[in-house]
Structure formats: structure tokens, C-alpha cells
Design an enzyme around this catalytic site. Sequence first.
Site, PDB file in Angstrom:
ATOM      1  N   ASN A 147       0.823  -1.213   0.000  1.00  0.00           N
ATOM      2  CA  ASN A 147       0.000   0.000   0.000  1.00  0.00           C
ATOM      3  C   ASN A 147       0.851   1.255   0.000  1.00  0.00           C
ATOM      4  O   ASN A 147       2.059   1.162   0.227  1.00  0.00           O
ATOM      5  CB  ASN A 147      -0.898  -0.019   1.247  1.00  0.00           C
ATOM      6  CG  ASN A 147      -2.238  -0.657   0.934  1.00  0.00           C
ATOM      7  OD1 ASN A 147      -2.809  -0.436  -0.123  1.00  0.00           O
ATOM      8  ND2 ASN A 147      -2.752  -1.442   1.869  1.00  0.00           N
ATOM      9  N   ASP A 170      -6.918  -6.773  -1.751  1.00  0.00           N
ATOM     10  CA  ASP A 170      -7.787  -7.863  -1.272  1.00  0.00           C
ATOM     11  C   ASP A 170      -9.140  -7.372  -0.761  1.00  0.00           C
ATOM     12  O   ASP A 170     -10.003  -8.160  -0.431  1.00  0.00           O
ATOM     13  CB  ASP A 170      -7.085  -8.665  -0.168  1.00  0.00           C
ATOM     14  CG  ASP A 170      -6.936  -7.866   1.120  1.00  0.00           C
ATOM     15  OD1 ASP A 170      -7.287  -6.677   1.139  1.00  0.00           O
ATOM     16  OD2 ASP A 170      -6.466  -8.442   2.104  1.00  0.00           O
ATOM     17  N   TYR A 265     -14.286   1.651   1.938  1.00  0.00           N
ATOM     18  CA  TYR A 265     -13.284   2.702   2.150  1.00  0.00           C
ATOM     19  C   TYR A 265     -13.821   4.092   1.791  1.00  0.00           C
ATOM     20  O   TYR A 265     -13.249   5.103   2.206  1.00  0.00           O
ATOM     21  CB  TYR A 265     -12.010   2.419   1.339  1.00  0.00           C
ATOM     22  CG  TYR A 265     -11.029   1.527   2.078  1.00  0.00           C
ATOM     23  CD1 TYR A 265     -10.145   2.065   3.012  1.00  0.00           C
ATOM     24  CD2 TYR A 265     -10.988   0.163   1.857  1.00  0.00           C
ATOM     25  CE1 TYR A 265      -9.245   1.267   3.694  1.00  0.00           C
ATOM     26  CE2 TYR A 265     -10.097  -0.650   2.542  1.00  0.00           C
ATOM     27  CZ  TYR A 265      -9.225  -0.091   3.458  1.00  0.00           C
ATOM     28  OH  TYR A 265      -8.338  -0.881   4.131  1.00  0.00           O
ATOM     29  N   ARG A 285      -5.468   2.837  14.467  1.00  0.00           N
ATOM     30  CA  ARG A 285      -5.464   1.476  13.905  1.00  0.00           C
ATOM     31  C   ARG A 285      -4.062   0.838  13.985  1.00  0.00           C
ATOM     32  O   ARG A 285      -3.935  -0.338  14.278  1.00  0.00           O
ATOM     33  CB  ARG A 285      -5.950   1.547  12.452  1.00  0.00           C
ATOM     34  CG  ARG A 285      -6.079   0.216  11.779  1.00  0.00           C
ATOM     35  CD  ARG A 285      -7.210  -0.621  12.350  1.00  0.00           C
ATOM     36  NE  ARG A 285      -7.107  -1.996  11.885  1.00  0.00           N
ATOM     37  CZ  ARG A 285      -7.665  -3.042  12.503  1.00  0.00           C
ATOM     38  NH1 ARG A 285      -8.382  -2.869  13.595  1.00  0.00           N
ATOM     39  NH2 ARG A 285      -7.521  -4.247  12.029  1.00  0.00           N
TER      40      ARG A 285
HETATM   41  P1  NAD Z   1       4.589  -5.022   8.301  1.00  0.00           P
HETATM   42  O1  NAD Z   1       5.221  -3.737   8.718  1.00  0.00           O
HETATM   43  O2  NAD Z   1       4.247  -6.035   9.318  1.00  0.00           O
HETATM   44  O3  NAD Z   1       5.553  -5.738   7.243  1.00  0.00           O
HETATM   45  C1  NAD Z   1       6.097  -5.136   6.160  1.00  0.00           C
HETATM   46  C2  NAD Z   1       7.546  -5.576   5.991  1.00  0.00           C
HETATM   47  O4  NAD Z   1       8.084  -4.903   4.844  1.00  0.00           O
HETATM   48  C3  NAD Z   1       8.451  -5.229   7.169  1.00  0.00           C
HETATM   49  O5  NAD Z   1       9.057  -6.396   7.690  1.00  0.00           O
HETATM   50  C4  NAD Z   1       9.479  -4.280   6.559  1.00  0.00           C
HETATM   51  O6  NAD Z   1      10.773  -4.403   7.105  1.00  0.00           O
HETATM   52  C5  NAD Z   1       9.450  -4.696   5.112  1.00  0.00           C
HETATM   53  N1  NAD Z   1      10.015  -3.694   4.186  1.00  0.00           N
HETATM   54  C6  NAD Z   1       9.920  -2.352   4.266  1.00  0.00           C
HETATM   55  N2  NAD Z   1      10.584  -1.791   3.239  1.00  0.00           N
HETATM   56  C7  NAD Z   1      11.120  -2.791   2.493  1.00  0.00           C
HETATM   57  C8  NAD Z   1      11.918  -2.831   1.327  1.00  0.00           C
HETATM   58  N3  NAD Z   1      12.283  -1.710   0.688  1.00  0.00           N
HETATM   59  N4  NAD Z   1      12.285  -4.047   0.835  1.00  0.00           N
HETATM   60  C9  NAD Z   1      11.917  -5.174   1.488  1.00  0.00           C
HETATM   61  N5  NAD Z   1      11.169  -5.198   2.597  1.00  0.00           N
HETATM   62  C10 NAD Z   1      10.766  -4.011   3.098  1.00  0.00           C
HETATM   63  O7  NAD Z   1       3.287  -4.630   7.465  1.00  0.00           O
HETATM   64  P2  NAD Z   1       1.896  -5.381   7.310  1.00  0.00           P
HETATM   65  O8  NAD Z   1       0.914  -4.755   8.207  1.00  0.00           O
HETATM   66  O9  NAD Z   1       2.072  -6.833   7.375  1.00  0.00           O
HETATM   67  O10 NAD Z   1       1.518  -4.955   5.831  1.00  0.00           O
HETATM   68  C11 NAD Z   1       2.365  -5.208   4.732  1.00  0.00           C
HETATM   69  C12 NAD Z   1       1.907  -4.438   3.507  1.00  0.00           C
HETATM   70  O11 NAD Z   1       0.801  -5.069   2.888  1.00  0.00           O
HETATM   71  C13 NAD Z   1       1.437  -3.020   3.794  1.00  0.00           C
HETATM   72  O12 NAD Z   1       1.820  -2.196   2.712  1.00  0.00           O
HETATM   73  C14 NAD Z   1      -0.058  -3.158   3.845  1.00  0.00           C
HETATM   74  O13 NAD Z   1      -0.695  -1.951   3.668  1.00  0.00           O
HETATM   75  C15 NAD Z   1      -0.240  -4.108   2.710  1.00  0.00           C
HETATM   76  N6  NAD Z   1      -1.510  -4.821   2.605  1.00  0.00           N
HETATM   77  C16 NAD Z   1      -2.161  -4.690   1.426  1.00  0.00           C
HETATM   78  C17 NAD Z   1      -3.321  -5.365   1.213  1.00  0.00           C
HETATM   79  C18 NAD Z   1      -4.041  -5.165  -0.081  1.00  0.00           C
HETATM   80  O14 NAD Z   1      -5.068  -5.683  -0.278  1.00  0.00           O
HETATM   81  N7  NAD Z   1      -3.525  -4.369  -1.020  1.00  0.00           N
HETATM   82  C19 NAD Z   1      -3.840  -6.199   2.201  1.00  0.00           C
HETATM   83  C20 NAD Z   1      -3.147  -6.324   3.406  1.00  0.00           C
HETATM   84  C21 NAD Z   1      -1.967  -5.636   3.581  1.00  0.00           C
HETATM   85  C1  G6P Z   2      -7.722  -4.373   3.721  1.00  0.00           C
HETATM   86  C2  G6P Z   2      -7.180  -3.553   2.581  1.00  0.00           C
HETATM   87  C3  G6P Z   2      -5.708  -3.396   2.709  1.00  0.00           C
HETATM   88  C4  G6P Z   2      -5.323  -2.858   4.054  1.00  0.00           C
HETATM   89  C5  G6P Z   2      -5.913  -3.682   5.154  1.00  0.00           C
HETATM   90  C6  G6P Z   2      -5.689  -2.926   6.458  1.00  0.00           C
HETATM   91  O1  G6P Z   2      -7.315  -5.693   3.610  1.00  0.00           O
HETATM   92  O2  G6P Z   2      -7.462  -4.074   1.320  1.00  0.00           O
HETATM   93  O3  G6P Z   2      -5.256  -2.565   1.683  1.00  0.00           O
HETATM   94  O4  G6P Z   2      -3.921  -2.857   4.177  1.00  0.00           O
HETATM   95  O5  G6P Z   2      -7.286  -3.856   4.971  1.00  0.00           O
HETATM   96  O6  G6P Z   2      -5.973  -3.744   7.511  1.00  0.00           O
HETATM   97  P1  G6P Z   2      -5.461  -3.429   8.976  1.00  0.00           P
HETATM   98  O7  G6P Z   2      -6.025  -4.560   9.751  1.00  0.00           O
HETATM   99  O8  G6P Z   2      -3.949  -3.403   8.886  1.00  0.00           O
HETATM  100  O9  G6P Z   2      -6.020  -2.094   9.339  1.00  0.00           O
HETATM  101 MN    MN Z   3      -6.318  -2.778  -0.221  1.00  0.00          MN
END
Ligand code: NAD
Ligand code: G6P
Ligand code: MN
Length: 442
Positions: A147, A170, A265, A285
Site C-alpha cells: 500500500n 484484497d 473505504y 489502527r
Molecule cells: P509489516 O510492517 O508487518 O511488514 C512489512 C515488511 O516490509 C516489514 O518487515 C518491513 O521491514 C518490510 N520492508 C519495508 N521496506 C522494504 C523494502 N524496501 N524491501 C523489502 N522489505 C521491506 O506490514 P503489514 O501490516 O504486514 O503490511 C504489509 C503491507 O501489505 C502493507 O503495505 C499493507 O498496507 C499491505 N496490505 C495490502 C493489502 C491489499 O489488499 N492491497 C492487504 C493487506 C496488507
Molecule cells: C484491507 C485492505 C488493505 C489494508 C488492510 C488494512 O485488507 O485491502 O489494503 O492494508 O485492509 O488492515 P489493517 O487490519 O492493517 O487495518
Molecule cells: Mn487494499
Amino acid sequence: MKKFSVVIAGGGSTYTPEIILMLLDNLDKLPLRSIKLYDNDEERQNRLAKACEIIVKEKDPEIEFLATSDPEAAYTDVDFCLAHIRVGQLPMREKDEQIALKYGVVGQETCGPGGIAYGMRSIGGVIENIDYMEKYSPNCWMLNYSNPAAIVAEACRRLRPHSRVINICDMPIGIENSIAKILGFESRKDMTIRYYGLNHFGWYTSIKDKDGNEYIDKLLEHELKYGNVAAGENASDFTDNSWLETARKVKDIVTLDPTHSPNSYLQYYLFPDDMVAHTDPEYTRARQVIDTREKSVFGECARIAQTGTSEGTSLQIGIHASFIVDLATALAYNTGERMLLIVENNGAIENFSPDAMVEIPCIVGKDGYEPLTVGKIPTFQKGLMEEQVAVEKLTVDAWIEGSYHKLWQALTLSKTVPSANVAKKLLDEYIEANKGYWPNLK
Ligand code: NAD
Ligand code: G6P
Ligand code: MN
């Protein structure tokens, strides 16, 4: 049968174990020979890596496992990169949320100023990973859900237009699971949907069953009364209370426009006052995630590493994450599956900028995706989307050009921000908080 090699970028993510469990549960669909974790924070990744290795080896000792912070080792000989990085990690998410709330503005991960600030951190990290992929495995596909996906997708379009990157979210999966429950379908896969918008900013316009019967009116009727909460559902059916509230709030969004079934959202853009009123700036959050998901995932991984077995684990397969397997399978086996992706509009929405990144249904096969056409959209949706897409484009401009003014304009234009005065205060505080993460702005 060919076996595939996968690298998970952002290996230290709280989502990594559930994605590994999901991959292992689908080996019949997508056979694997190697699973690698890559993170630039080795220490954080190591807190999960041993448990992940144990889980992989229990399922199939022949699958190679590697956790590394060396890009070359990570990205060499891979077919798919599943990327979910968070530049600045959860403590920076907390700052994004709290700085906005300090000025009475929505403090959220991807919507409003928080999303803009996160975008300015994320772009560089995502591009860096794309470049490693292209250097070490030029034929690899990156399935990117880092994200804020809308801003990241626009940055990919501008900076790496020919790269094999597919940006996905997702959220529609979660919403479609709810819709399926509301309408009495066994699975969301029993429905064929039409949807259009931007990421975290879109609407369903059609839900059909396998015989082609339309259910959208029935859905809207339900949403007008109960939002996206199905009959008999309560808090325990949702990840947590905050997601239950979000599903309920769909009622208010549909009341404003009873012709479209919204992505929840939109609550942050259409009811920012309500969102701010219901957020505790001392416990946003990010902090909730640190205290719940992060704590339980890391705690359980430590337990598995210590006992040497995953027997009786509380870790669960990421149901939402199943779309990752669907997408990888579609690319690997040319299945032609219909999926919502974030892609360049290019005429799909007839009366909307061709160069906007939009979230629309696409047919996915071996060579990538082909977007389906949407046609003309109504004035309300178009107006909202034009404002928001300009915010996303100005943010990417600001990152590329190092422009203070472009970012100030992006913040000012966000529907969540009341004036250029507030936007400037936010900007100056975000610049301070993001030293070392953002490019220098002039
Ligand atoms: P998190 O902080 O637990 O994990 C993210 C990891 O990325 C960390 O371990 C961090 O060290 C690593 N990281 C940061 N910069 C990096 C780089 N340049 N190269 C390699 N690794 C790097 O985060 P999280 O809560 O598990 O979420 C992970 C990501 O997934 C977030 O961007 C979140 O918003 C996204 N997400 C997206 C969706 C979606 O549907 N699009 C759904 C869920 C989560
Ligand atoms: C959904 C969205 C993601 C977002 C997540 C946040 O899955 O599609 O883009 O990162 O919710 O969830 P959280 O539990 O981290 O607030
Ligand atoms: Mn999303």
C-alpha cells in the site's frame, strides 16, 4: 509438471505466515519448488523465518526454503514475487494517522493525508524491489499489494511502465465474501460482478449468478437497512470490531447513492467527520494492529520456532490471500480468470482519463491481463474519482520532481482536508516525521 519458485518481499510482514499457509494449501493448483523470504530488516524477518521454515518442511521437505536480506539471493531464479512491503513499518503508520488527527483530519493508512504520506515512503521501496526482480529474474511477475496501492500503481505506471508488475487489493474479496453471505451464495466465486473505481474507492454495479440473473437490487435493498452485515452476523464474524463498524457504515454510503454498492473505504471520503469522531488519536489502527495481529503472529512464530513443530498452531490460512494463488495460477496456466486489478484506464471507463489507474475487472492469462470495458459512469462517481485521481497523480509528481508545491496541492485537493492552510500544516509536520524516508522537497 513445472514447479514454481516464489519470493515474498516484505518477508517480515504480519501477513507472511498466512500467505505461506495459503500457498502450501494450494500446491495441487500451483506446485512449488522454492519459497523465499526477502526483507531489508533482517532482524524482523528472522522473528518469523524459523517458524515459516518449519511449516514449509512439515508440508513438503523437498520445497527449498530461504530467508534472506540479500536481494541477489532472494530474487535469483524466481517465477513470482509476492510483494507486501511497508516502508517505515507500523510505527510510521501510527505517525501518519496521528498527525492527521491532530488537525481534525481523517488519520488512515491509505485514505487522505495518511495515505499520501505513506505513498511518499512506499514508492522508492517498491521501485527498488521491481529493479531487483528485473535484474535477477527478468521473466518473473510481481503481484504487488504493497500500500497505498493506488499511489504505488500510478508510480509503477510512470516510472516502470514495461515492468511485469500487477497491482492488486484484497478488499473486494472481503466485501464479496460479505455480499455472497448477504445474498445466500455459498461462495463469492458463484457470482460474476461488475465493479469500477480507483483502489479503495469504487462501486459494484452488477452481481449475477451463474445463470445470469441480476442481484444488485436485492443487495442494495439489504445494504440500505443493514450495510454489509448479513442476517445473523455479529462481531465474531468480522476480523475485529473496527471491521464490523466499517461494514455497518456501508448503510450510510448507500443512502447517499442508492444505485451503487460501495467499497467501504469510501466512508473516509464521504463521512470524514464521523470517522474522525470515532477515532481515538491515542489509539489509532496502527497501535491496534501492533497490539493484536503483530503480537499474536510474532508470538505464535516464536512458539513454533521453540517447540520445533506447528502442531496445534493458531496461525490461519489467509482466506483473502487466496486471490494471490488465483492470480499466480491464471498467469502460470493461462486460465483466463476474471479478476479485479488496478490497471491503466485506457478507455475502459469511457468518460474518464485514459491515463488514470483504475480498479476494474480484467481477464488474466499467460501474457498478463486484458481489462474489460465499463462504459460511461455517472456524474457523482466521476466527480469524486477525478478529484481523488488528481490527488494520487500529484503525489507521484511530487515524489518524482521533489516538489513541495505539488504535494501541498495533493493534500489540499484531498476531499478529507478542509483547506490549503490545514494542508500546509500537515505537510510541514509530515516532512519532519518522514526525514530519511521521503525525497527532499523544494
Ligand atoms: P509489516 O510492517 O508487518 O511488514 C512489512 C515488511 O516490509 C516489514 O518487515 C518491513 O521491514 C518490510 N520492508 C519495508 N521496506 C522494504 C523494502 N524496501 N524491501 C523489502 N522489505 C521491506 O506490514 P503489514 O501490516 O504486514 O503490511 C504489509 C503491507 O501489505 C502493507 O503495505 C499493507 O498496507 C499491505 N496490505 C495490502 C493489502 C491489499 O489488499 N492491497 C492487504 C493487506 C496488507
Ligand atoms: C484491507 C485492505 C488493505 C489494508 C488492510 C488494512 O485488507 O485491502 O489494503 O492494508 O485492509 O488492515 P489493517 O487490519 O492493517 O487495518
Ligand atoms: Mn487494499
